[in-house]
Write a protein that holds these residues in place. Structure first.
Motif, PDB file in Angstrom:
ATOM      1  N   ARG A 261       0.840  -1.192   0.000  1.00  0.00           N
ATOM      2  CA  ARG A 261       0.000   0.000   0.000  1.00  0.00           C
ATOM      3  C   ARG A 261       0.877   1.244   0.000  1.00  0.00           C
ATOM      4  O   ARG A 261       2.055   1.206   0.351  1.00  0.00           O
ATOM      5  N   LYS A 262       0.277   2.352  -0.420  1.00  0.00           N
ATOM      6  CA  LYS A 262       0.980   3.632  -0.477  1.00  0.00           C
ATOM      7  C   LYS A 262       0.729   4.418   0.805  1.00  0.00           C
ATOM      8  O   LYS A 262      -0.265   4.189   1.492  1.00  0.00           O
ATOM      9  N   PHE A 263       1.635   5.375   1.077  1.00  0.00           N
ATOM     10  CA  PHE A 263       1.383   6.334   2.141  1.00  0.00           C
ATOM     11  C   PHE A 263       2.007   7.683   1.782  1.00  0.00           C
ATOM     12  O   PHE A 263       2.955   7.748   0.986  1.00  0.00           O
ATOM     13  N   ILE A 264       1.447   8.733   2.355  1.00  0.00           N
ATOM     14  CA  ILE A 264       1.925  10.089   2.088  1.00  0.00           C
ATOM     15  C   ILE A 264       3.215  10.337   2.860  1.00  0.00           C
ATOM     16  O   ILE A 264       3.312  10.019   4.050  1.00  0.00           O
ATOM     17  N   LEU A 265       4.202  10.891   2.207  1.00  0.00           N
ATOM     18  CA  LEU A 265       5.476  11.185   2.861  1.00  0.00           C
ATOM     19  C   LEU A 265       5.327  12.370   3.813  1.00  0.00           C
ATOM     20  O   LEU A 265       4.679  13.366   3.471  1.00  0.00           O
ATOM     21  N   PRO A 266       5.959  12.300   4.996  1.00  0.00           N
ATOM     22  CA  PRO A 266       5.813  13.378   5.980  1.00  0.00           C
ATOM     23  C   PRO A 266       6.846  14.498   5.816  1.00  0.00           C
ATOM     24  O   PRO A 266       7.133  15.222   6.759  1.00  0.00           O
ATOM     25  N   PHE A 267       7.420  14.601   4.623  1.00  0.00           N
ATOM     26  CA  PHE A 267       8.402  15.657   4.356  1.00  0.00           C
ATOM     27  C   PHE A 267       8.301  16.045   2.883  1.00  0.00           C
ATOM     28  O   PHE A 267       7.750  15.305   2.055  1.00  0.00           O
ATOM     29  N   THR A 268       8.814  17.216   2.562  1.00  0.00           N
ATOM     30  CA  THR A 268       8.771  17.704   1.182  1.00  0.00           C
ATOM     31  C   THR A 268       9.905  17.099   0.381  1.00  0.00           C
ATOM     32  O   THR A 268      11.054  17.072   0.826  1.00  0.00           O
ATOM     33  N   LEU A 269       9.583  16.597  -0.779  1.00  0.00           N
ATOM     34  CA  LEU A 269      10.581  15.977  -1.645  1.00  0.00           C
ATOM     35  C   LEU A 269      10.386  16.509  -3.062  1.00  0.00           C
ATOM     36  O   LEU A 269       9.287  16.447  -3.621  1.00  0.00           O
TER      37      LEU A 269
END
Length: 318
Positions: A261-269
């Protein structure tokens, strides 16, 4: 200086350029389909004309002199210009061409984009041949100079003096883990990720900034799993309690074929800025200009937004 009408022809200039690039009389003779004595004879004429040895032999091959270093870019431009004049003398007819178009792409670009590119090329140039090799960032500029490839679809940027970059699309990144991962939520915190083991994928594919960010996040600890490409990342995730950061389209592909499954990254990339890279020429090459247009047109149909501002959270969670 390279001066028109100086008493040496294009064949001598080509010999100089190929010897410069291969650092070997033997390899140059193979590339030019001539004998080694022919290459040596051409070099002797050039040495006499420029009153300089041009190349000195060392343990690894032929080392160019400062004079040769200064001549190389001028001779390359002269060859490009002459080749372009010859190419422009005959109209390029895509429907009739039997030309081989040579591209470099990563395994990622092959999976995501090649079907769109090949369909567009074959629709307009049905007799053309398409040859793809895996991207080698270190050799890309040299291969363009030597006309061993026509272009490359890749994320990295290269010297603007040598390469023309056509922006194709922005591709954001997403986190991926096993569907049954016991700790990572759909929106984990930085602290959550730091506590987990990650999978590193080779920076040679052009995503070095991703690895730098993750390395900083984990205090420069070496990850327990390092892979050469993305081909088995989803299977590895399904078999371990690891996570990986991958381009969004690849995350979607993994979700369809494996229990992940996917998840949202907690930092800007910074997203991967995918571009088509071709040789910067003094005069355009009609087949390559046609290829640039066809590739850009083909990817308009790609089912992801072209620009990062057009994405929202639903792309990363659905």
């Amino acid at each position: 200086m390279v001066i028109a009408g100086s008493g040496y022809d294009m064949n001598l200039m080509r010999t100089f350029v190929v010897v410069y690039e291969t650092r070997s009389v033997t390899e140059a003779s193979k590339a030019l389909f001539v004998s080694q004595p022919s290459v040596s004879y051409a070099l002797s004429k050039l040495r006499k004309f420029f009153s300089d040895p041009l190349f000195l032999r060392n343990r690894t091959g032929l080392e160019p002199t400062p004079v040769a270093e200064s001549l190389y870019p001028q001779m390359v431009q002269a060859i490009w210009l002459m080749d372009s004049v010859v190419q422009n003398a005959t109209d390029f007819k895509a429907a009739e061409t039997t030309r081989t178009f040579r591209l470099m792409m990563t395994d990622l670009a092959l999976m995501a984009l090649f079907s769109f590119v090949v369909q567009a090329i074959q629709a307009k140039a049905p007799r053309a041949r398409i040859e793809v090799t895996l991207l080698d960032v270190a050799q890309l500029e040299d291969k363009l100079r030597r006309s061993e490839i026509d272009g490359a679809i890749a994320v990295p940027t290269f010297s603007e003096d040598i390469v023309v970059r056509d922006h194709l699309m922005d591709m954001p990144y997403v986190g991926v883990c096993a569907a049954s991962h016991p700790r990572l939520s759909p929106e984990p915190t930085v602290e959550d990720l730091v506590a987990e083991q990650r999978i590193e994928v080779s920076g040679a594919l052009g995503h070095q900034h991703v690895e730098r960010t993750l390395s900083d996040l984990h205090g420069h600890q070496q990850p327990p799993i390092a892979l050469p490409n993305y081909s088995v990342v989803d299977e590895t995730l399904a078999a371990t309690e690891s996570y990986c950061v991958v381009p969004l389209f690849l995350g979607d592909m993994f979700v369809k074929r494996s229990p992940v499954r996917k998840f949202i990254l907690p930092f800007t990339l910074e997203p991967g800025h995918v571009g088509l890279h071709t040789l910067r020429r003094v005069a355009p090459s009609p087949p390559v200009e046609w290829l640039r247009h066809v590739v850009a047109e083909a990817l308009v149909a790609y089912p992801y937004p072209q620009h990062i501002g057009d994405y929202d959270d639903s792309w990363f969670t659905n």
